[in-house]
Design a protein around this motif. Structure first.
Motif, PDB file in Angstrom:
ATOM      1  N   GLN A 211     -25.913  66.702-107.874  1.00 50.41           N
ATOM      2  CA  GLN A 211     -27.078  67.454-108.366  1.00 50.41           C
ATOM      3  C   GLN A 211     -27.618  68.421-107.324  1.00 50.41           C
ATOM      4  O   GLN A 211     -28.637  69.066-107.540  1.00 50.41           O
ATOM      5  CB  GLN A 211     -28.221  66.490-108.721  1.00 50.41           C
ATOM      6  CG  GLN A 211     -27.823  65.403-109.693  1.00 50.41           C
ATOM      7  CD  GLN A 211     -28.913  64.327-109.763  1.00 50.41           C
ATOM      8  OE1 GLN A 211     -30.099  64.605-109.692  1.00 50.41           O
ATOM      9  NE2 GLN A 211     -28.502  63.077-109.898  1.00 50.41           N
ATOM     10  N   LEU A 212     -26.971  68.487-106.155  1.00 53.25           N
ATOM     11  CA  LEU A 212     -27.505  69.295-105.064  1.00 53.25           C
ATOM     12  C   LEU A 212     -26.464  70.282-104.559  1.00 53.25           C
ATOM     13  O   LEU A 212     -25.276  69.947-104.455  1.00 53.25           O
ATOM     14  CB  LEU A 212     -27.931  68.394-103.896  1.00 53.25           C
ATOM     15  CG  LEU A 212     -29.114  67.447-104.154  1.00 53.25           C
ATOM     16  CD1 LEU A 212     -29.181  66.369-103.068  1.00 53.25           C
ATOM     17  CD2 LEU A 212     -30.412  68.228-104.222  1.00 53.25           C
ATOM     18  N   THR A 213     -26.927  71.493-104.229  1.00 57.32           N
ATOM     19  CA  THR A 213     -26.015  72.455-103.610  1.00 57.32           C
ATOM     20  C   THR A 213     -25.883  72.119-102.129  1.00 57.32           C
ATOM     21  O   THR A 213     -26.697  71.379-101.570  1.00 57.32           O
ATOM     22  CB  THR A 213     -26.572  73.889-103.716  1.00 57.32           C
ATOM     23  OG1 THR A 213     -27.776  73.956-102.937  1.00 57.32           O
ATOM     24  CG2 THR A 213     -26.872  74.279-105.149  1.00 57.32           C
ATOM     25  N   ASP A 214     -24.881  72.685-101.480  1.00 58.82           N
ATOM     26  CA  ASP A 214     -24.722  72.448-100.040  1.00 58.82           C
ATOM     27  C   ASP A 214     -25.926  72.969 -99.269  1.00 58.82           C
ATOM     28  O   ASP A 214     -26.338  72.382 -98.268  1.00 58.82           O
ATOM     29  CB  ASP A 214     -23.442  73.133 -99.531  1.00 58.82           C
ATOM     30  CG  ASP A 214     -22.196  72.354 -99.966  1.00 58.82           C
ATOM     31  OD1 ASP A 214     -22.347  71.185-100.393  1.00 58.82           O
ATOM     32  OD2 ASP A 214     -21.092  72.915 -99.867  1.00 58.82           O
ATOM     33  N   THR A 215     -26.482  74.092 -99.728  1.00 60.51           N
ATOM     34  CA  THR A 215     -27.654  74.657 -99.046  1.00 60.51           C
ATOM     35  C   THR A 215     -28.836  73.711 -99.146  1.00 60.51           C
ATOM     36  O   THR A 215     -29.562  73.504 -98.178  1.00 60.51           O
ATOM     37  CB  THR A 215     -28.039  76.012 -99.681  1.00 60.51           C
ATOM     38  OG1 THR A 215     -26.841  76.742 -99.891  1.00 60.51           O
ATOM     39  CG2 THR A 215     -28.978  76.789 -98.793  1.00 60.51           C
ATOM     40  N   GLU A 216     -29.031  73.120-100.337  1.00 57.36           N
ATOM     41  CA  GLU A 216     -30.134  72.160-100.494  1.00 57.36           C
ATOM     42  C   GLU A 216     -29.922  70.937 -99.610  1.00 57.36           C
ATOM     43  O   GLU A 216     -30.852  70.461 -98.959  1.00 57.36           O
ATOM     44  CB  GLU A 216     -30.259  71.716-101.958  1.00 57.36           C
ATOM     45  CG  GLU A 216     -30.862  72.778-102.856  1.00 57.36           C
ATOM     46  CD  GLU A 216     -30.753  72.418-104.343  1.00 57.36           C
ATOM     47  OE1 GLU A 216     -31.628  72.827-105.102  1.00 57.36           O
ATOM     48  OE2 GLU A 216     -29.775  71.729-104.733  1.00 57.36           O
ATOM     49  N   LEU A 217     -28.679  70.459 -99.577  1.00 54.83           N
ATOM     50  CA  LEU A 217     -28.378  69.287 -98.741  1.00 54.83           C
ATOM     51  C   LEU A 217     -28.658  69.581 -97.269  1.00 54.83           C
ATOM     52  O   LEU A 217     -29.239  68.766 -96.553  1.00 54.83           O
ATOM     53  CB  LEU A 217     -26.913  68.881 -98.919  1.00 54.83           C
ATOM     54  CG  LEU A 217     -26.627  67.915-100.055  1.00 54.83           C
ATOM     55  CD1 LEU A 217     -25.116  67.792-100.267  1.00 54.83           C
ATOM     56  CD2 LEU A 217     -27.222  66.533 -99.773  1.00 54.83           C
ATOM     57  N   ALA A 218     -28.245  70.767 -96.833  1.00 53.04           N
ATOM     58  CA  ALA A 218     -28.489  71.140 -95.430  1.00 53.04           C
ATOM     59  C   ALA A 218     -29.988  71.236 -95.175  1.00 53.04           C
ATOM     60  O   ALA A 218     -30.487  70.814 -94.130  1.00 53.04           O
ATOM     61  CB  ALA A 218     -27.796  72.462 -95.103  1.00 53.04           C
ATOM     62  N   GLY A 219     -30.727  71.752 -96.162  1.00 53.71           N
ATOM     63  CA  GLY A 219     -32.178  71.866 -96.027  1.00 53.71           C
ATOM     64  C   GLY A 219     -32.839  70.509 -95.926  1.00 53.71           C
ATOM     65  O   GLY A 219     -33.747  70.290 -95.113  1.00 53.71           O
ATOM     66  N   ILE A 220     -32.373  69.561 -96.738  1.00 52.27           N
ATOM     67  CA  ILE A 220     -32.908  68.195 -96.683  1.00 52.27           C
ATOM     68  C   ILE A 220     -32.634  67.596 -95.302  1.00 52.27           C
ATOM     69  O   ILE A 220     -33.512  67.020 -94.666  1.00 52.27           O
ATOM     70  CB  ILE A 220     -32.262  67.310 -97.786  1.00 52.27           C
ATOM     71  CG1 ILE A 220     -32.773  67.739 -99.165  1.00 52.27           C
ATOM     72  CG2 ILE A 220     -32.534  65.829 -97.542  1.00 52.27           C
ATOM     73  CD1 ILE A 220     -32.078  67.054-100.336  1.00 52.27           C
ATOM     74  N   GLY A 221     -31.400  67.773 -94.834  1.00 50.84           N
ATOM     75  CA  GLY A 221     -31.028  67.229 -93.521  1.00 50.84           C
ATOM     76  C   GLY A 221     -31.893  67.808 -92.421  1.00 50.84           C
ATOM     77  O   GLY A 221     -32.411  67.069 -91.569  1.00 50.84           O
ATOM     78  N   ASN A 222     -32.084  69.110 -92.417  1.00 52.18           N
ATOM     79  CA  ASN A 222     -32.884  69.732 -91.358  1.00 52.18           C
ATOM     80  C   ASN A 222     -34.352  69.345 -91.448  1.00 52.18           C
ATOM     81  O   ASN A 222     -34.994  69.109 -90.429  1.00 52.18           O
ATOM     82  CB  ASN A 222     -32.737  71.253 -91.395  1.00 52.18           C
ATOM     83  CG  ASN A 222     -31.525  71.704 -90.587  1.00 52.18           C
ATOM     84  OD1 ASN A 222     -31.233  71.117 -89.546  1.00 52.18           O
ATOM     85  ND2 ASN A 222     -30.831  72.711 -91.074  1.00 52.18           N
ATOM     86  N   MET A 223     -34.855  69.270 -92.659  1.00 51.49           N
ATOM     87  CA  MET A 223     -36.251  68.842 -92.814  1.00 51.49           C
ATOM     88  C   MET A 223     -36.440  67.447 -92.199  1.00 51.49           C
ATOM     89  O   MET A 223     -37.374  67.216 -91.428  1.00 51.49           O
ATOM     90  CB  MET A 223     -36.604  68.796 -94.305  1.00 51.49           C
ATOM     91  CG  MET A 223     -37.853  67.976 -94.612  1.00 51.49           C
ATOM     92  SD  MET A 223     -38.096  67.765 -96.376  1.00 51.49           S
ATOM     93  CE  MET A 223     -36.797  66.597 -96.794  1.00 51.49           C
ATOM     94  N   LEU A 224     -35.533  66.529 -92.532  1.00 50.28           N
ATOM     95  CA  LEU A 224     -35.680  65.160 -92.024  1.00 50.28           C
ATOM     96  C   LEU A 224     -35.476  65.102 -90.516  1.00 50.28           C
ATOM     97  O   LEU A 224     -36.166  64.371 -89.808  1.00 50.28           O
ATOM     98  CB  LEU A 224     -34.698  64.222 -92.733  1.00 50.28           C
ATOM     99  CG  LEU A 224     -34.975  64.002 -94.217  1.00 50.28           C
ATOM    100  CD1 LEU A 224     -33.865  63.172 -94.860  1.00 50.28           C
ATOM    101  CD2 LEU A 224     -36.325  63.314 -94.433  1.00 50.28           C
ATOM    102  N   LEU A 225     -34.536  65.899 -90.032  1.00 49.87           N
ATOM    103  CA  LEU A 225     -34.263  65.902 -88.595  1.00 49.87           C
ATOM    104  C   LEU A 225     -35.481  66.428 -87.827  1.00 49.87           C
ATOM    105  O   LEU A 225     -35.940  65.809 -86.861  1.00 49.87           O
ATOM    106  CB  LEU A 225     -33.027  66.777 -88.314  1.00 49.87           C
ATOM    107  CG  LEU A 225     -32.565  66.855 -86.862  1.00 49.87           C
ATOM    108  CD1 LEU A 225     -32.249  65.471 -86.319  1.00 49.87           C
ATOM    109  CD2 LEU A 225     -31.343  67.771 -86.741  1.00 49.87           C
ATOM    110  N   ILE A 226     -36.023  67.546 -88.264  1.00 51.92           N
ATOM    111  CA  ILE A 226     -37.177  68.147 -87.580  1.00 51.92           C
ATOM    112  C   ILE A 226     -38.398  67.237 -87.702  1.00 51.92           C
ATOM    113  O   ILE A 226     -39.027  66.871 -86.713  1.00 51.92           O
ATOM    114  CB  ILE A 226     -37.503  69.542 -88.166  1.00 51.92           C
ATOM    115  CG1 ILE A 226     -36.372  70.506 -87.848  1.00 51.92           C
ATOM    116  CG2 ILE A 226     -38.822  70.064 -87.607  1.00 51.92           C
ATOM    117  CD1 ILE A 226     -36.563  71.892 -88.418  1.00 51.92           C
ATOM    118  N   ALA A 227     -38.713  66.863 -88.937  1.00 50.83           N
ATOM    119  CA  ALA A 227     -39.909  66.037 -89.165  1.00 50.83           C
ATOM    120  C   ALA A 227     -39.754  64.689 -88.483  1.00 50.83           C
ATOM    121  O   ALA A 227     -40.721  64.109 -88.009  1.00 50.83           O
ATOM    122  CB  ALA A 227     -40.153  65.840 -90.656  1.00 50.83           C
ATOM    123  N   GLY A 228     -38.554  64.189 -88.419  1.00 50.77           N
ATOM    124  CA  GLY A 228     -38.328  62.850 -87.896  1.00 50.77           C
ATOM    125  C   GLY A 228     -38.430  62.740 -86.390  1.00 50.77           C
ATOM    126  O   GLY A 228     -38.773  61.686 -85.872  1.00 50.77           O
TER     127      GLY A 228
END
Ligand code: HEM
Lengths: 389, 71
Positions: A211-228
């Motif tokens: 259900q997710l594009t690669d761009t969305e997946l990368a965005g989720i990963g970066n959001m969690l990495l930065i916020a985390g």
């Protein structure tokens, strides 16, 4: 409508960055809503309604009349770029990975990271910088393992994160960094598409990958990495700097394990690392009976609201680690309320007492006034904390 | 004390499961609240009240509470 000139974007006082600028206290008392000019190379100079009262901030964050709109640079996959059903859809893919139970289960791992960091500080000896050796490595190691991001890549992503969160850096530079971050994460995502790992990124790919594009997946990963990593590192640095100014309160955190939970909530309340929450009015809305027009920008000051809490307790300006836990807004409120808050709490509760117990005589090697605070960043913290013991 | 949940309100923040882990858990699927003990023993009532109070979406309702004991 009151126009009250310009205030610095985070609204932190120059003399004591833990305190709100006087204008925010005035705004709190004012029955009218204040419009101010907010200068920021990242977001461009803009006019905004500034909300400083606890009840106002809480009600606008909860009721959906405000949205993210164009208040922050858009990034596919970043929850803070979405509103309404689209936001709910994405958020539900992640909430199962950030439950209170999972946070508790990570405790042994967190304790390991804390011990390793303390050993590194001890090895470096007096003069060691706690930000480099303690505040940053602990959450970075935890989020890397949790997500499935190689810890060895930290220097690059830590540097990019600093840029991404700095209100003083131009939008062009932000865009360049964002592209680099995306390229980095896209590679990791591609690996998880091939063979989903036993971690949060792997899980998202396995369960929702179709259900997710690669761009969305990368965005989720970066959001969690930065916020985390950056939020907790900043909170640790600010909390340590604050406690070093208040030795009596530091002693409580060091000596009384039963005070830890309450102390961490109090430090979160006063430090308010995510100092402001930027929004935009989705339609014409009312705060009390004052109107905000569709499209107007709004800046909700967590820093000021946390010292009001809807009560008239004057004492809320004071740090008191023995205070019963208050309903602060440090993790936001409403649909965007922090996804990682249970994890953040566990990390802070383990790390702070452990630091002061390993180094009971901890102190700065420089005067407090010489510390460099990141007052114009999306996340408030200290650049370095040289210590001795 | 009896616990009832407004399921559609839950936003999976997990305060309840952090404050009263013997009474509340969260689904592994989407993090929404799972009640482990809908009629908790007396010594947990305090925790449960705190959890209900700190739920950001007011998804936890408590029945059979005598107002005198609230807060
Ligand atoms: C002390 C540390 C932390 C603080 C002070 C903090 C603060 C916040 C705040 C205030 C928001 C809401 C922003 C808004 O409404 O505009 C937020 C959202 C968020 N936080 Fe945290 N955070 C912390 C730690 C973490 C950690 C450890 C993670 C992840 C592992 C995390 C992940 C997120 C995510 C994904 C969102 C966006 C949620 C959404 O839009 O639905 N945070 N955080």
């Amino acid at each position: 409508m009151t126009e009250s000139g310009a205030i610095p974007i985070a609204g932190r006082a120059a003399e004591c960055p833990f305190d709100p600028v006087p204008e925010l206290y005035e705004a709190q008392k004012d029955e009218e809503l204040r419009r101010v000019t907010v200068p920021s190379p990242m977001l461009g100079e803009f006019d905004a309604v500034v909300l400083a009262r606890y009840d106002d901030v809480k009600s606008v964050l909860a009721d959906g009349g405000l949205h993210m709109g164009g208040s922050m640079p858009y990034q596919a996959g970043n929850l803070l770029s979405y509103d309404g059903p689209e936001h709910t859809r994405l958020r539900r893919m992640l909430t199962g990975s950030f439950t209170a139970r999972r946070a508790r289960e990570l405790k042994p791992q967190i304790e390991g990271a804390v011990e390793a960091a303390l050993d590194a500080v001890e090895k470096a000896g007096p003069g060691a910088d706690l930000v480099q050796l303690f505040c940053a490595p602990i959450p970075t190691q935890v989020i890397c393992e949790l997500l499935g991001v190689p810890y060895s890549d930290r220097e690059e992503f830590q540097r990019r994160t600093q840029v991404a969160l700095d209100f003083d850096i131009s939008r062009e530079e932000q865009m360049r960094q964002a592209a680099e971050m995306e390229a980095y994460m896209a590679e990791l995502v591609a690996q998880h598409r091939e063979a989903p790992g036993d971690n949060v990124l792997g899980r998202v790919v396995r369960d929702f990958g179709d259900q997710l594009t690669d761009t969305e997946l990368a965005g989720i990963g970066n959001m969690l990495l930065i916020a985390g990593h950056e939020t907790i590192a900043s909170t640790l640095s600010a909390a340590i700097a604050l406690l070093l100014r208040h030795p009596d309160q530091l002693a409580v955190v060091r000596d009384d394990p039963s005070a830890t939970e309450g102390a961490v909530e109090e430090l979160l309340r006063i430090c308010a690392p995510a100092t402001i929450l930027p929004r935009q009015a989705a339609g014409n809305i009312c705060v009390r009976d004052r109107e905000i027009e569709e499209g107007e920008r709004v800046v909700a000051s967590v820093l000021a609201a946390n010292r009001d809490l809807g009560s008239h307790d004057e004492n809320l300006d004071r740090l008191d680690v023995r205070r019963p836990p208050q309903r602060h807004l440090t993790f936001g409120f409403g649909p965007h309320q922090c996804l990682g808050q249970q994890l953040a709490r566990v990390e802070l509760r383990v790390a702070l007492p452990a630091l002061f117990n390993r180094f009971p005589t901890l102190g700065l090697t420089v005067p407090h006034e010489e510390l460099d605070y990141r007052t114009n960043a999306l996340v408030f913290g200290v650049d370095s904390l040289p210590v001795t013991w | 004390m009896k616990i009832a949940i407004h399921r559609n309100r839950c936003i999976a923040v997990g305060n309840c499961a952090a404050l009263a882990p013997e009474v509340f858990d969260q689904s592994d699927e989407d993090g929404t609240v799972v009640v482990l003990d809908a009629a908790p023993p007396d010594h947990r009532h305090e925790q449960v009240r705190e959890a209900a109070l700190r739920c950001p979406s007011s998804a936890i309702a408590l029945h059979g509470e005598t107002p005198a004991h609230d807060g």
